[in-house]
Design a protein around this motif. Structure first.
Motif, PDB file in Angstrom:
ATOM      1  N   VAL A  13       0.981  -1.518  -0.613  1.00 23.53           N
ATOM      2  CA  VAL A  13       0.026   0.279   0.344  1.00 23.53           C
ATOM      3  C   VAL A  13       0.855   0.932  -0.305  1.00 23.53           C
ATOM      4  N   MET A  14       2.022   1.493   1.004  1.00 20.61           N
ATOM      5  CA  MET A  14       3.432   2.875   1.123  1.00 20.61           C
ATOM      6  C   MET A  14       3.371   2.262   0.053  1.00 20.61           C
ATOM      7  N   THR A  15       4.698   1.389  -1.150  1.00 24.80           N
ATOM      8  CA  THR A  15       5.071   1.934  -2.387  1.00 24.80           C
ATOM      9  C   THR A  15       3.973   1.854  -3.414  1.00 24.80           C
ATOM     10  N   VAL A  16       2.644   1.627  -3.663  1.00 28.18           N
ATOM     11  CA  VAL A  16       1.948   2.002  -4.473  1.00 28.18           C
ATOM     12  C   VAL A  16       1.602   4.479  -4.086  1.00 28.18           C
ATOM     13  N   ARG A  17       1.543   4.117  -2.800  1.00 21.60           N
ATOM     14  CA  ARG A  17       1.395   5.824  -2.520  1.00 21.60           C
ATOM     15  C   ARG A  17       2.318   6.687  -2.856  1.00 21.60           C
ATOM     16  N   TYR A  18       3.454   6.063  -3.067  1.00 15.81           N
ATOM     17  CA  TYR A  18       4.694   6.756  -2.604  1.00 15.81           C
ATOM     18  C   TYR A  18       5.297   6.909  -4.395  1.00 15.81           C
ATOM     19  N   GLU A  19       4.894   5.657  -5.022  1.00 15.24           N
ATOM     20  CA  GLU A  19       5.159   5.858  -6.382  1.00 15.24           C
ATOM     21  C   GLU A  19       3.687   7.124  -7.588  1.00 15.24           C
ATOM     22  N   ARG A  20       2.985   7.201  -6.563  1.00 17.89           N
ATOM     23  CA  ARG A  20       1.960   7.844  -7.462  1.00 17.89           C
ATOM     24  C   ARG A  20       2.533   9.274  -7.157  1.00 17.89           C
ATOM     25  N   VAL A  21       3.194   9.341  -5.977  1.00 14.85           N
ATOM     26  CA  VAL A  21       4.124  10.624  -5.809  1.00 14.85           C
ATOM     27  C   VAL A  21       4.958  11.215  -5.801  1.00 14.85           C
ATOM     28  N   TYR A  22       5.981  10.113  -6.476  1.00 17.28           N
ATOM     29  CA  TYR A  22       6.876   9.826  -7.704  1.00 17.28           C
ATOM     30  C   TYR A  22       6.601  10.841  -9.034  1.00 17.28           C
ATOM     31  N   ARG A  23       5.923   9.556  -9.446  1.00 10.88           N
ATOM     32  CA  ARG A  23       4.900  10.178 -10.583  1.00 10.88           C
ATOM     33  C   ARG A  23       3.807  11.412 -11.138  1.00 10.88           C
ATOM     34  N   GLN A  24       3.874  12.235 -10.101  1.00 11.15           N
ATOM     35  CA  GLN A  24       3.283  13.177 -10.378  1.00 11.15           C
ATOM     36  C   GLN A  24       4.614  14.554 -10.292  1.00 11.15           C
ATOM     37  N   ILE A  25       5.231  13.874  -9.343  1.00  8.53           N
ATOM     38  CA  ILE A  25       6.766  14.741  -8.610  1.00  8.53           C
ATOM     39  C   ILE A  25       7.057  14.842 -10.710  1.00  8.53           C
ATOM     40  N   ILE A  26       6.825  14.219 -10.613  1.00  3.40           N
ATOM     41  CA  ILE A  26       8.095  14.115 -11.571  1.00  3.40           C
ATOM     42  C   ILE A  26       7.568  14.512 -13.701  1.00  3.40           C
ATOM     43  N   THR A  27       6.074  14.653 -13.558  1.00  3.91           N
ATOM     44  CA  THR A  27       5.336  14.617 -14.386  1.00  3.91           C
ATOM     45  C   THR A  27       4.748  16.306 -14.689  1.00  3.91           C
ATOM     46  N   THR A  28       4.840  16.690 -12.959  1.00  6.51           N
ATOM     47  CA  THR A  28       3.864  18.343 -12.523  1.00  6.51           C
ATOM     48  C   THR A  28       4.822  19.197 -13.163  1.00  6.51           C
ATOM     49  N   PRO A  29       4.839  20.148 -13.756  1.00  3.97           N
ATOM     50  CA  PRO A  29       5.562  21.185 -13.599  1.00  3.97           C
ATOM     51  C   PRO A  29       6.124  21.979 -12.270  1.00  3.97           C
ATOM     52  N   GLU A  30       7.367  22.445 -11.675  1.00  3.58           N
ATOM     53  CA  GLU A  30       7.483  22.745 -10.826  1.00  3.58           C
ATOM     54  C   GLU A  30       6.498  24.933 -10.970  1.00  3.58           C
ATOM     55  N   GLU A  31       6.306  25.095  -9.061  1.00  2.70           N
ATOM     56  CA  GLU A  31       5.630  26.062  -9.033  1.00  2.70           C
ATOM     57  C   GLU A  31       6.919  27.087  -9.389  1.00  2.70           C
ATOM     58  N   PRO A  32       6.228  28.498  -9.260  1.00  2.00           N
ATOM     59  CA  PRO A  32       7.140  29.316  -9.096  1.00  2.00           C
ATOM     60  C   PRO A  32       7.778  29.973  -7.889  1.00  2.00           C
ATOM     61  N   ALA A  33       8.716  30.156  -7.639  1.00  2.00           N
ATOM     62  CA  ALA A  33       9.856  30.283  -6.365  1.00  2.00           C
ATOM     63  C   ALA A  33       8.919  30.907  -5.587  1.00  2.00           C
ATOM     64  N   GLY A  34       8.338  30.273  -4.453  1.00  2.00           N
ATOM     65  CA  GLY A  34       7.747  30.849  -2.997  1.00  2.00           C
ATOM     66  C   GLY A  34       6.417  30.100  -2.774  1.00  2.00           C
ATOM     67  N   GLY A  35       5.584  29.102  -4.477  1.00  2.00           N
ATOM     68  CA  GLY A  35       5.075  28.855  -4.344  1.00  2.00           C
ATOM     69  C   GLY A  35       4.878  27.513  -4.061  1.00  2.00           C
ATOM     70  N   THR A  36       3.159  26.971  -3.683  1.00  2.00           N
ATOM     71  CA  THR A  36       3.241  25.226  -2.988  1.00  2.00           C
ATOM     72  C   THR A  36       2.049  24.454  -3.667  1.00  2.00           C
ATOM     73  N   ARG A  37       2.785  23.475  -3.764  1.00  2.00           N
ATOM     74  CA  ARG A  37       2.156  22.360  -4.549  1.00  2.00           C
ATOM     75  C   ARG A  37       2.284  21.319  -4.004  1.00  2.00           C
ATOM     76  N   ASP A  38       0.165  21.284  -3.641  1.00  2.00           N
ATOM     77  CA  ASP A  38      -0.171  19.933  -3.029  1.00  2.00           C
ATOM     78  C   ASP A  38      -0.739  18.984  -3.913  1.00  2.00           C
ATOM     79  N   LEU A  39      -0.159  18.117  -4.311  1.00  2.00           N
ATOM     80  CA  LEU A  39      -0.859  17.352  -5.013  1.00  2.00           C
ATOM     81  C   LEU A  39      -2.460  16.015  -4.465  1.00  2.00           C
ATOM     82  N   ALA A  40      -1.876  16.537  -3.098  1.00  2.00           N
ATOM     83  CA  ALA A  40      -3.343  15.967  -2.683  1.00  2.00           C
ATOM     84  C   ALA A  40      -4.349  14.720  -2.514  1.00  2.00           C
TER      85      ALA A  40
END
Length: 368
Positions: free
Chosen positions: A337-364
């Motif tokens: 269960v934990m592994t699948v959730r971390y996979e989801r975190v990793y993939r969304q971070i890799i594929t999601t453009p970074e926010e501008p400096a000072g921004g907060t990205r919450d993938l919820a």
């Protein structure tokens, strides 16, 4: 800086550099909650075909390629700044030429080098996020994507650059299930005042139950607390066993009537709770920190708001079903269960453009 060729970025397999703290082997031979969780995560990711390079101290003990910063780990110096800083510097140097999609850092000083990398850095916050630790991660800003280990933890610093919440986990099958329990209760953990070993003794005595205590006792503050609050309470009905290794810990957890978890702080998770429940052993705990996220009150344990209510709960907990405890862990806190959730975190971070400096990205990301 770490190479970022993108070769594996869009395939199923990811190349991940995992950085451990410097204090213990991975997995640990005795105490080491972060190291235990990290070993399980590496095993889970490896089983799913990802390529893991683990940078840590001591001996190789997982399926990952292992690069050492210390041999042996400087466990006797835990709490000193220089081993942590030197570990971070060595880890950065070791990772420079690794072709990776991301770095997942579990150390304290390591994230300071995140901004110098061409790939994202994920940081799991294993500690108390309010106070100086929160200020530290706040200063790092968008250079790191934060993962909390509970919603309770994240609520203390909602403004950080959170990428989600992923509960810690255990390999459920590695814990022995025992339906019929003995009549004593257990306290297991680090001998720090916030963990409430002295409270556990008082509660067990008020309930008329023998208590066994096992935990790490190495640091000066731990010895001070033990001599002041724990040793004077020991007796025929309250015995300190020393630190339990992995095998002994499982024996104790499986046999106990219940695990007492009277924490005196807002603990962000509490691995020992899921370890106990994996053995079919219910938890009697104070309602603080992540406890209500981990223990299902009335099903896998009894959660109370006041210390004075715990003795009665120690008696009432015998009516709970050990099978429900085991199933709860298998369904919600297993490594898979934990592994699948971390996979989801990793993939969304890799594929999601970074926010501008000072921004907060919450993938919820959900935790259930």
């Amino acid at each position: 800086m770490i190479a970022a060729t993108g070769v594996s970025r869009w395939r199923d397999a990811m190349r991940i550099v995992m950085i451990a703290p410097p204090w213990y082997d991975v997995p640990p031979q005795g105490y080491g909650g972060i190291e235990s969780m990290l070993a399980e995560l590496v095993a889970g990711l490896s089983r799913r075909g990802h390529h893991i390079t683990l940078i840590g101290a001591g001996r190789p003990g997982t399926a990952a390629r292992f690069l050492a910063t210390y041999d042996p780990p400087p466990s006797e110096r835990i709490g000193e700044p220089m081993p942590e800083v030197l570990h971070a510097a060595k880890a950065y140097a070791l990772a420079v030429d690794i072709d990776a999609d991301l770095v997942h850092d579990h150390s304290l000083a390591g994230p300071l080098s995140a901004a110098a990398r061409a790939v994202p850095t994920v940081v799991t916050c294993h500690g108390e996020i309010d106070g100086e630790l929160g200020e530290y991660y706040r200063a790092l800003g968008p250079a790191v994507s934060m993962v909390g280990i509970s919603e309770a933890q994240r609520r203390f610093a909602p403004d950080l650059n959170w990428a989600g919440v992923v509960h810690n986990a255990v390999e459920t099958a590695s814990f022995p299930f025992r339906e019929h329990k003995e009549d004593w209760v257990l306290w297991l953990g680090r001998l720090n005042e916030d963990k409430g070993a002295h409270v556990a003794i008082d509660v067990a005595r008020a309930a008329g139950r023998r208590i066994l205590l096992a935990g790490k006792l190495t640091e000066p503050l731990e010895h001070d607390y033990f001599e002041r609050e724990v040793r004077p309470r020991l007796g025929p009905d309250a015995e300190y066993l020393g630190e339990a290794d992995a095998a002994r810990k499982r024996e104790l957890l499986a046999a106990a009537r219940c695990l007492l978890f009277p924490i005196l702080w807002e603990e962000p998770f509490g691995m020992v709770m899921i370890e106990a429940m994996a053995c079919g052993t219910p938890v009697v705990a104070l309602n603080r920190g992540a406890v209500p996220e981990v223990v299902v009150d009335g099903v896998t344990g009894l959660v109370r708001n006041e210390v004075e209510e715990l003795a009665e709960a120690v008696e009432a907990v015998g009516a709970l079903d050990p099978h429900a405890c085991r199933s709860h862990v298998a369904d919600n806190f297993d490594v898979e269960v934990m592994t699948v959730r971390y996979e989801r975190v990793y993939r969304q971070i890799i594929t999601t453009p970074e926010e501008p400096a000072g921004g907060t990205r919450d993938l919820a990301l959900p935790v259930t």
